[in-house]
Design an enzyme around this catalytic site. Structure first.
Site, short mmCIF file in Angstrom:
data_model
loop_
_atom_site.label_atom_id
_atom_site.label_comp_id
_atom_site.label_asym_id
_atom_site.label_seq_id
_atom_site.Cartn_x
_atom_site.Cartn_y
_atom_site.Cartn_z
N SER A 11 0.77 -1.38 0.11
CA SER A 11 -0.16 -0.04 0.10
C SER A 11 0.87 1.23 -0.09
CB SER A 11 -0.85 -0.11 1.25
OG SER A 11 -0.19 0.35 2.36
N ASP B 92 -1.37 -1.76 -3.97
CA ASP B 92 -2.63 -1.79 -3.60
C ASP B 92 -3.04 -0.26 -3.22
OD1 ASP B 92 -4.74 -2.99 -2.25
OD2 ASP B 92 -4.14 -3.03 -0.11
N HIS B 93 -4.27 0.08 -3.75
CA HIS B 93 -4.97 1.27 -3.58
C HIS B 93 -4.33 2.53 -4.18
CE1 HIS B 93 -8.53 -0.22 -1.79
NE2 HIS B 93 -7.92 -1.20 -0.86
N HIS C 73 -12.98 -2.86 4.74
CA HIS C 73 -11.66 -2.96 5.28
C HIS C 73 -11.73 -2.73 6.78
CE1 HIS C 73 -10.71 -1.03 1.01
NE2 HIS C 73 -9.73 -2.09 1.28
N ASP D 51 -5.45 -8.50 4.64
CA ASP D 51 -4.59 -7.72 5.33
C ASP D 51 -4.58 -7.65 7.05
OD1 ASP D 51 -2.52 -5.95 6.25
OD2 ASP D 51 -3.29 -4.30 5.25
#
Ligand code: G3H
Ligand code: 13P
Ligand code: ZN
Length: 322
Positions: free
Chosen positions: A50, A83-84, A181, A269
């Site tokens: 991330s 990620d993201h 999340h 995660d």
């Protein structure tokens, strides 16, 4: 085998009725725990980084740790994924810096702005042999609870997916079907309680997934926010000095079902964080005089490995598919 993109992985996963686990990495022990499990089980795996992980551990350290895992596990395909990603510049930096896959998450923008930014990333990524995950719909989170309950605004709208994929050229699509999340995915008000007093979350919207899949035959779908928040780790955290009341995740049977459908990538995660934290807390409680990080990180790394092995075999179904 060197680092691979997810193209071949997803084709095989889609046709084989399983999903590839995408696990977030932040340090050496996490990389080792995940890849030792995948290597022993001959499973493909995606290691994802991330923006926060990159800020914490540094791009080069993370890339080199992942490259070390590739050398140590030559028999399994490993992809390195952003990620993201939230900007073209961040995606470009990862593409230029050795990643084989990036996510551009413009899901909070308007449909047209999401398309424009995703397309810009896709053009650059494809010119450099890198694949792109995009997102449509907004994942529910505790703060999104009211929005979800009011009218399902957060779920992906299946009627938008064909146009989005065609106009952007993205390689996979993250959708919102009720995952969320973090370790606190649902409020008590959204859940019922089972006989043990544990929160039972609302079921995933398989109707949305099926409608999306019908409109995108053969196209890989991604689920974010798919930790199950195992109660054994929540209990361990709480037993050894932590305070995580009502932490609850996505039931594993539902993720298993998603993996047999068009879902080819499942992101995990929080379960890694819980496995490590629970075991580190336990270790310190049992060995108050120890201070060597190698001692307390060893059971934490083993717990990550055991948890990932369990996911590969019982949730993803990717064992033996390397
Ligand atoms: O979806 C987000 C991942 O869990 C990464 O979390 O931004 O705290 O590294 P992070
Ligand atoms: P969890 O918080 O459920 O582990 O989700 C992780 C994720 O989606 C990373 O992108
Ligand atoms: Zn995510």
């Amino acid at each position: 085998m060197s680092l691979v993109t997810t193209t071949e992985m997803f084709k095989k996963a889609y046709n084989g009725g399983y999903a590839v686990g995408a696990f977030n990495v932040n340090n050496m022990e996490i990389v080792q725990g995940i890849t030792e499990a995948a290597g022993e089980l001959k499973s493909p795996v995606i290691l994802q980084v991330s923006k926060g992980a990159r800020a914490y551990a540094n791009h080069t350290y993370l890339v080199k740790l992942v490259e070390a895992a590739v050398i140590e596990n030559p028999e399994i395909p490993i992809a390195l994924h952003l990620d993201h990603g939230d900007s073209f510049e961040l995606c470009k930096s990862c593409i230029d810096g050795g990643f084989t896959s990036v996510m551009i998450d413009a899901s909070s923008k308007s449909f047209e702005d999401n398309i424009a930014l995703t397309k810009q990333v896709v053009e650059y990524a494809h010119a450099h042999g890198v694949v792109v995950e995009a997102e449509l719909g907004t994942l529910a989170g505790i703060e999104d609870e009211v929005v979800v309950e009011a009218g399902h605004e957060s779920y992906t709208r299946p009627e938008e997916v064909e146009e989005f994929v065609t106009r952007t050229g993205c390689d996979s699509l993250a959708i919102a079907i009720g995952t969320s999340h973090g370790a606190y995915k649902f409020t008590a008000a959204q859940c019922t309680r089972n006989a043990d007093g544990i929160l039972v979350p609302p079921p995933l919207r398989f109707d949305v997934l099926e409608e999306v899949s019908k409109r995108l035959p053969g196209f890989p779908i991604v689920l974010h926010g798919s930790s199950s928040v195992p109660q054994e780790f929540v209990k361990m955290v709480n037993q050894y000095g932590g305070n995580m009341p009502d932490a609850v995740g996505i039931p594993e049977e539902q993720l298993r079902k998603a993996a047999t459908l068009s879902v080819c990538k499942i992101n995990i995660d929080s379960d890694i964080r819980l496995a490590m934290t629970g075991n580190i807390r336990k270790y310190f409680a049992e060995h108050p005089d120890h201070f060597d990080p190698r001692q307390y990180l060893k059971p934490a790394r083993q717990a990550v490995k055991d948890m990932v092995a369990h996911k590969i075999v019982n949730v993803l179904g990717s064992d033996g598919k390397a």
